[in-house]
Scaffold this motif. Sequence first.
Motif, short mmCIF file in Angstrom:
data_model
loop_
_atom_site.label_atom_id
_atom_site.label_comp_id
_atom_site.label_asym_id
_atom_site.label_seq_id
_atom_site.Cartn_x
_atom_site.Cartn_y
_atom_site.Cartn_z
N SER A 12 0.87 -1.18 0.00
CA SER A 12 0.00 0.00 0.00
C SER A 12 0.90 1.22 0.00
CB SER A 12 -0.93 -0.01 1.21
OG SER A 12 -0.21 0.06 2.41
N GLU A 13 0.62 2.17 -0.89
CA GLU A 13 1.51 3.30 -1.10
C GLU A 13 0.82 4.61 -0.72
OE1 GLU A 13 4.80 4.19 -2.06
OE2 GLU A 13 3.92 6.19 -1.79
N GLU A 14 1.56 5.42 0.02
CA GLU A 14 1.01 6.61 0.65
C GLU A 14 0.92 7.83 -0.27
OE1 GLU A 14 -0.11 7.03 3.71
OE2 GLU A 14 0.09 9.15 4.19
N THR A 15 1.92 8.07 -1.12
CA THR A 15 2.00 9.41 -1.71
C THR A 15 2.03 9.42 -3.24
OG1 THR A 15 3.03 11.58 -1.41
CG2 THR A 15 4.53 9.74 -1.78
N THR A 16 1.71 10.60 -3.78
CA THR A 16 1.62 10.84 -5.23
C THR A 16 2.84 10.30 -5.97
OG1 THR A 16 0.57 12.90 -4.55
CG2 THR A 16 1.04 12.65 -6.90
N GLY B 50 5.09 -3.90 -16.68
CA GLY B 50 4.98 -5.31 -16.33
C GLY B 50 6.00 -5.76 -15.31
N THR B 51 6.62 -4.82 -14.61
CA THR B 51 7.65 -5.21 -13.64
C THR B 51 7.15 -5.25 -12.19
OG1 THR B 51 8.39 -2.91 -13.48
CG2 THR B 51 9.56 -4.31 -15.04
N LEU B 52 5.89 -4.84 -11.98
CA LEU B 52 5.34 -4.88 -10.62
C LEU B 52 5.03 -6.32 -10.26
CD1 LEU B 52 4.27 -3.22 -8.18
CD2 LEU B 52 2.07 -3.10 -9.35
N LYS B 53 5.62 -6.79 -9.14
CA LYS B 53 5.51 -8.22 -8.83
C LYS B 53 4.45 -8.54 -7.78
CE LYS B 53 9.83 -10.01 -10.47
NZ LYS B 53 11.00 -9.14 -10.42
N VAL B 54 3.78 -7.52 -7.25
CA VAL B 54 2.73 -7.75 -6.25
C VAL B 54 1.58 -6.78 -6.50
CG1 VAL B 54 4.31 -8.59 -4.43
CG2 VAL B 54 3.86 -6.14 -4.64
N PRO B 55 0.38 -7.11 -6.01
CA PRO B 55 -0.71 -6.14 -6.12
C PRO B 55 -0.41 -4.90 -5.28
CG PRO B 55 -1.54 -8.31 -5.48
CD PRO B 55 -0.05 -8.36 -5.37
N ALA B 56 -0.94 -3.75 -5.72
CA ALA B 56 -0.67 -2.51 -5.00
C ALA B 56 -1.96 -1.74 -4.77
CB ALA B 56 0.31 -1.66 -5.79
N ILE B 57 -2.07 -1.15 -3.60
CA ILE B 57 -3.20 -0.24 -3.35
C ILE B 57 -2.65 1.17 -3.26
CG2 ILE B 57 -5.07 0.43 -1.80
CD1 ILE B 57 -5.68 -2.44 -1.33
N ASN B 58 -3.21 2.02 -4.08
CA ASN B 58 -2.87 3.44 -4.16
C ASN B 58 -3.69 4.16 -3.09
OD1 ASN B 58 -3.18 6.16 -4.80
ND2 ASN B 58 -3.70 5.81 -6.96
N VAL B 59 -3.09 4.37 -1.94
CA VAL B 59 -3.80 5.04 -0.85
C VAL B 59 -3.94 6.53 -1.14
CG1 VAL B 59 -3.58 5.73 1.59
CG2 VAL B 59 -3.22 3.34 0.93
N ASN B 60 -2.94 7.08 -1.84
CA ASN B 60 -2.97 8.52 -2.10
C ASN B 60 -4.27 8.97 -2.74
OD1 ASN B 60 -1.44 11.18 -2.31
ND2 ASN B 60 -2.04 10.85 -4.44
N ASP B 61 -4.77 8.17 -3.69
CA ASP B 61 -5.93 8.63 -4.44
C ASP B 61 -7.27 8.25 -3.81
OD1 ASP B 61 -4.97 10.33 -6.62
OD2 ASP B 61 -3.74 8.58 -7.06
N SER B 62 -7.26 7.78 -2.58
CA SER B 62 -8.50 7.83 -1.81
C SER B 62 -8.80 9.32 -1.64
CB SER B 62 -8.32 7.22 -0.42
OG SER B 62 -8.20 5.82 -0.49
N VAL B 63 -10.06 9.68 -1.79
CA VAL B 63 -10.41 11.10 -1.63
C VAL B 63 -10.01 11.58 -0.25
CG1 VAL B 63 -12.30 12.77 -1.68
CG2 VAL B 63 -12.34 10.82 -3.24
N THR B 64 -10.24 10.73 0.74
CA THR B 64 -9.95 11.12 2.12
C THR B 64 -8.45 11.15 2.41
OG1 THR B 64 -10.43 8.83 2.73
CG2 THR B 64 -12.14 10.48 3.18
N LYS B 65 -7.61 10.85 1.41
CA LYS B 65 -6.18 11.07 1.56
C LYS B 65 -5.79 12.34 0.80
CE LYS B 65 -1.62 10.74 1.38
NZ LYS B 65 -0.80 11.71 0.65
N SER B 66 -5.76 12.25 -0.54
CA SER B 66 -5.15 13.37 -1.29
C SER B 66 -5.92 14.68 -1.18
CB SER B 66 -4.95 13.00 -2.75
OG SER B 66 -6.13 12.48 -3.32
N LYS B 67 -7.24 14.62 -1.00
CA LYS B 67 -7.99 15.87 -0.90
C LYS B 67 -8.02 16.42 0.52
CE LYS B 67 -8.82 15.71 -5.25
NZ LYS B 67 -8.13 16.63 -6.17
N PHE B 68 -7.34 15.73 1.43
CA PHE B 68 -7.29 16.19 2.82
C PHE B 68 -5.84 16.38 3.27
CE2 PHE B 68 -11.49 14.74 2.20
CZ PHE B 68 -12.26 15.53 3.02
N ASP B 69 -5.08 15.31 3.35
CA ASP B 69 -3.68 15.36 3.77
C ASP B 69 -2.89 16.32 2.87
OD1 ASP B 69 -0.90 14.53 3.32
OD2 ASP B 69 -1.27 12.63 4.30
#
Length: 431
Positions: free
Chosen positions: A155-159, A172-191
């Motif tokens: 899970s990744e925090e920032t832009t 195609g080099t990403l070897k695991v699933p990733a969750i983009n936490v930054n683009d949760s509205v309650t992250k980037s539009k607040f933090d």
Amino acid sequence: MAEFADYKVKDISLADWGRKEIAIAEVEMPGLMALREEFGAKKPLAGARIVGCLHMTIQTAVLIETLRALGAEIRWSSCNIFSTQDHAAAAIAASGVPVFAWKGETEEEYWWCVEQTITGPNGWKPNLILDDGGDLTQLMHSKYPELLEDVRGVSEETTTGVLRLYDMAKKGTLKVPAINVNDSVTKSKFDNVYGCRESLVDGIRRGTDVMMAGKVAVVNGYGDVGKGSAQSLRNAGCRVMVTEVDPICALQAAMEGYDVVTMDDAADRADIFVSATGNRDIITIDHMRRMKDRAIVCNIGHFDNEIQVDGLKNLKWHNVKPQVDEIEFPDGKRIILLSEGRLVNLGNATGHPSFVMSASFTNQVLAQMELWNNSGSYEKQVYVLPRHLDEKVAALHLAKVGAKLTKLTKEQADYIGVATEGPFKSDAYRY
Ligand code: NAI
């Protein structure tokens, strides 16, 4: 039993002070505390071994202790050489968490710290990654690819880190699933916005004690961080100019009443320069040559390459205090560079306040739980959390600010085509 020694911090005797500030922060972090309440007994992260690389602050201490309360084991480092709060690191180490972080690491020490978290005693290996900026993720991919076999996701925090993840997924080099936490509205539009609105000027003030009112300030980039930064400076009484490459953001800035200019126009006019783009070479050596004497130069984007600091290396540096340098040009003019061009709000101040970090970190914990429990339903791609969880994060923070939510009637919900309990907006809505 041998004393716990699997950590490296500046001064373990700062732990009591850190613990007191953690207790204050907990009251300001209702989202994280609500997750402890809701999931603490069920231990949904039991068996998770999280390697984390994110600014080791008081707020992050509350995140770490929430992940632990949900059952995870943790090893931690900071994602910036200047951002650690030594009392926070001490309190976390004293609680038995392996943490490797102190304020004022060298580059070599920084990477050493990150490496200490990737493996641990008794064959400890991670099976989840929590990252801020992507350095840890990149190191895991380049140097420890075999360990990624056990990793259920990141899970990744920032832009900036998210940008790196999308790039890896595309190649195609990403070897695991990733969750983009930054683009949760309650992250980037607040933090990114309200966080920087508080912490930018805090950093400049602690660094310089300069009178802000009346000064001319330039903010490079009018994305989420730029919007908060421009407001921060304006609220302090600065006359604010903005530079942008994106016509939409440039128009937004103009309609908020900011002067939209280029760095060529602004270089010799402004007193304070703040880069907030996540891009490179924004404040160049040529710009800095043209600046006024004692112009203040800083960066609030993730990496220091926004300012051409390398181009200043052969000039005369006068250290004023930690994270504040004057750089003297051959004609005797000096500029004041904060945190050597690294994140000013975390280097010169203490980052964002707890409340806004609670929203960000509640998303982080939800992302970690999702990856741990449902990783099978994800490809090696980048995902955002579903909108109903975003709304949940916001809802958990309303009571603390005394906000009372209106309930839709069934008729109203039908009329606008949503469910009475949400989600309240389509995915296309931009807030
Ligand atoms: P964003 O993508 O919303 O905004 C960046 C803006 O910079 C965009 O509008 C883009 O058009 C503009 N830009 C790009 N190149 C430019 C150039 N050459 N000149 C002028 N403008 C240019 O990104 P966001 O979320 O605002 O993040 C910016 C940076 O701040 C990232 O590195 C991010 O990781 C970091 N960040 C830092 C935080 C802190 O506490 N210091 C908090 C959150 C993010």
